[in-house]
Design a protein around this motif. Structure first.
Motif, PDB file in Angstrom:
ATOM      1  N   THR A  71      48.827  42.823  45.093  1.00  0.00           N
ATOM      2  CA  THR A  71      47.785  41.952  45.640  1.00  0.00           C
ATOM      3  C   THR A  71      47.062  41.204  44.521  1.00  0.00           C
ATOM      4  O   THR A  71      46.759  40.014  44.655  1.00  0.00           O
ATOM      5  CB  THR A  71      46.796  42.765  46.491  1.00  0.00           C
ATOM      6  N   CYS A  72      46.790  41.882  43.421  1.00  0.00           N
ATOM      7  CA  CYS A  72      46.193  41.202  42.257  1.00  0.00           C
ATOM      8  C   CYS A  72      47.074  40.047  41.800  1.00  0.00           C
ATOM      9  O   CYS A  72      46.587  38.930  41.566  1.00  0.00           O
ATOM     10  CB  CYS A  72      45.993  42.184  41.100  1.00  0.00           C
ATOM     11  N   LEU A  73      48.360  40.302  41.688  1.00  0.00           N
ATOM     12  CA  LEU A  73      49.286  39.250  41.253  1.00  0.00           C
ATOM     13  C   LEU A  73      49.313  38.088  42.251  1.00  0.00           C
ATOM     14  O   LEU A  73      49.355  36.920  41.849  1.00  0.00           O
ATOM     15  CB  LEU A  73      50.691  39.820  41.058  1.00  0.00           C
ATOM     16  N   ALA A  74      49.275  38.402  43.533  1.00  0.00           N
ATOM     17  CA  ALA A  74      49.245  37.343  44.548  1.00  0.00           C
ATOM     18  C   ALA A  74      47.980  36.497  44.390  1.00  0.00           C
ATOM     19  O   ALA A  74      48.045  35.265  44.406  1.00  0.00           O
ATOM     20  CB  ALA A  74      49.324  37.946  45.946  1.00  0.00           C
ATOM     21  N   ASN A  75      46.846  37.163  44.219  1.00  0.00           N
ATOM     22  CA  ASN A  75      45.592  36.429  44.040  1.00  0.00           C
ATOM     23  C   ASN A  75      45.632  35.549  42.801  1.00  0.00           C
ATOM     24  O   ASN A  75      45.187  34.399  42.826  1.00  0.00           O
ATOM     25  CB  ASN A  75      44.419  37.410  43.939  1.00  0.00           C
ATOM     26  N   GLN A  76      46.157  36.078  41.719  1.00  0.00           N
ATOM     27  CA  GLN A  76      46.186  35.330  40.462  1.00  0.00           C
ATOM     28  C   GLN A  76      47.103  34.119  40.511  1.00  0.00           C
ATOM     29  O   GLN A  76      46.864  33.132  39.820  1.00  0.00           O
ATOM     30  CB  GLN A  76      46.684  36.231  39.331  1.00  0.00           C
ATOM     31  N   THR A  77      48.164  34.225  41.281  1.00  0.00           N
ATOM     32  CA  THR A  77      49.173  33.171  41.288  1.00  0.00           C
ATOM     33  C   THR A  77      49.077  32.259  42.510  1.00  0.00           C
ATOM     34  O   THR A  77      49.912  31.386  42.702  1.00  0.00           O
ATOM     35  CB  THR A  77      50.590  33.776  41.208  1.00  0.00           C
ATOM     36  N   GLY A  78      48.038  32.482  43.329  1.00  0.00           N
ATOM     37  CA  GLY A  78      47.823  31.607  44.482  1.00  0.00           C
ATOM     38  C   GLY A  78      48.746  31.860  45.659  1.00  0.00           C
ATOM     39  O   GLY A  78      48.935  30.976  46.493  1.00  0.00           O
ATOM     40  N   VAL A  79      49.302  33.047  45.744  1.00  0.00           N
ATOM     41  CA  VAL A  79      50.194  33.375  46.859  1.00  0.00           C
ATOM     42  C   VAL A  79      49.374  33.930  48.012  1.00  0.00           C
ATOM     43  O   VAL A  79      48.613  34.889  47.847  1.00  0.00           O
ATOM     44  CB  VAL A  79      51.274  34.397  46.424  1.00  0.00           C
ATOM     45  N   ASP A  80      49.516  33.330  49.180  1.00  0.00           N
ATOM     46  CA  ASP A  80      48.923  33.848  50.411  1.00  0.00           C
ATOM     47  C   ASP A  80      49.926  34.846  50.980  1.00  0.00           C
ATOM     48  O   ASP A  80      51.004  34.462  51.437  1.00  0.00           O
ATOM     49  CB  ASP A  80      48.671  32.697  51.381  1.00  0.00           C
ATOM     50  N   LEU A  81      49.594  36.124  50.918  1.00  0.00           N
ATOM     51  CA  LEU A  81      50.549  37.157  51.338  1.00  0.00           C
ATOM     52  C   LEU A  81      50.896  37.073  52.823  1.00  0.00           C
ATOM     53  O   LEU A  81      52.013  37.404  53.216  1.00  0.00           O
ATOM     54  CB  LEU A  81      50.023  38.550  50.983  1.00  0.00           C
ATOM     55  N   THR A  82      49.960  36.623  53.651  1.00  0.00           N
ATOM     56  CA  THR A  82      50.255  36.466  55.079  1.00  0.00           C
ATOM     57  C   THR A  82      51.336  35.411  55.261  1.00  0.00           C
ATOM     58  O   THR A  82      52.343  35.653  55.944  1.00  0.00           O
ATOM     59  CB  THR A  82      48.988  36.090  55.866  1.00  0.00           C
ATOM     60  N   GLU A  83      51.151  34.263  54.645  1.00  0.00           N
ATOM     61  CA  GLU A  83      52.153  33.197  54.738  1.00  0.00           C
ATOM     62  C   GLU A  83      53.477  33.646  54.142  1.00  0.00           C
ATOM     63  O   GLU A  83      54.550  33.367  54.699  1.00  0.00           O
ATOM     64  CB  GLU A  83      51.670  31.937  54.025  1.00  0.00           C
ATOM     65  N   ALA A  84      53.417  34.335  53.009  1.00  0.00           N
ATOM     66  CA  ALA A  84      54.643  34.801  52.355  1.00  0.00           C
ATOM     67  C   ALA A  84      55.407  35.767  53.250  1.00  0.00           C
ATOM     68  O   ALA A  84      56.639  35.684  53.358  1.00  0.00           O
ATOM     69  CB  ALA A  84      54.310  35.455  51.014  1.00  0.00           C
TER      70      ALA A  84
END
Length: 109
Positions: A71-84
């Motif tokens: 989740t930290c990596l997603a936040n840092q890289t602008g990844v929306d985990l729901t969309e992903a």
């Protein structure tokens, strides 16, 4: 908890208690470390290894650690985990719609 809430809560925690995110490469190394810790517990619980004296069967905690750093990596890289995840479900459904059902290696006997 929804994935969006998870991302928001991790971000808030980092800003309040963590000062800042570790850089992306550091977090990637930490993720690898956490996956290794999860693998160790899995090998002892489900594999042929036994727990060492003092080791705990903390499967849920190790999985949560993996999810935290991811989740930290997603936040840092602008990844929306729901969309992903929605995109990933669509990809897997399109690709594997019949593949697993037609795989004799995994059919129940």
């Amino acid at each position: 908890m929804e994935l969006k809430e998870l991302q928001t809560r991790v971000d808030s925690w980092i800003k309040e208690y963590g000062v800042r995110y570790f850089n992306e490469l550091t977090n990637m190394a930490i993720l690898t470390e956490e996956v290794g810790e999860l693998a160790r517990v899995m090998a002892r619980k489900y594999g042929e290894q036994s727990f060492k004296a003092g080791e705990k069967e903390n499967l849920a905690d190790e999985m949560a650690d993996v999810l935290w750093v991811l989740t930290c990596l997603a936040n840092q890289t602008g990844v929306d985990l729901t969309e992903a995840m929605e995109s990933n479900f669509a990809k897997k459904t399109n690709r594997d719609r019949k593949r697993h059902k037609n795989n004799p290696k995994i059919q129940e006997h």
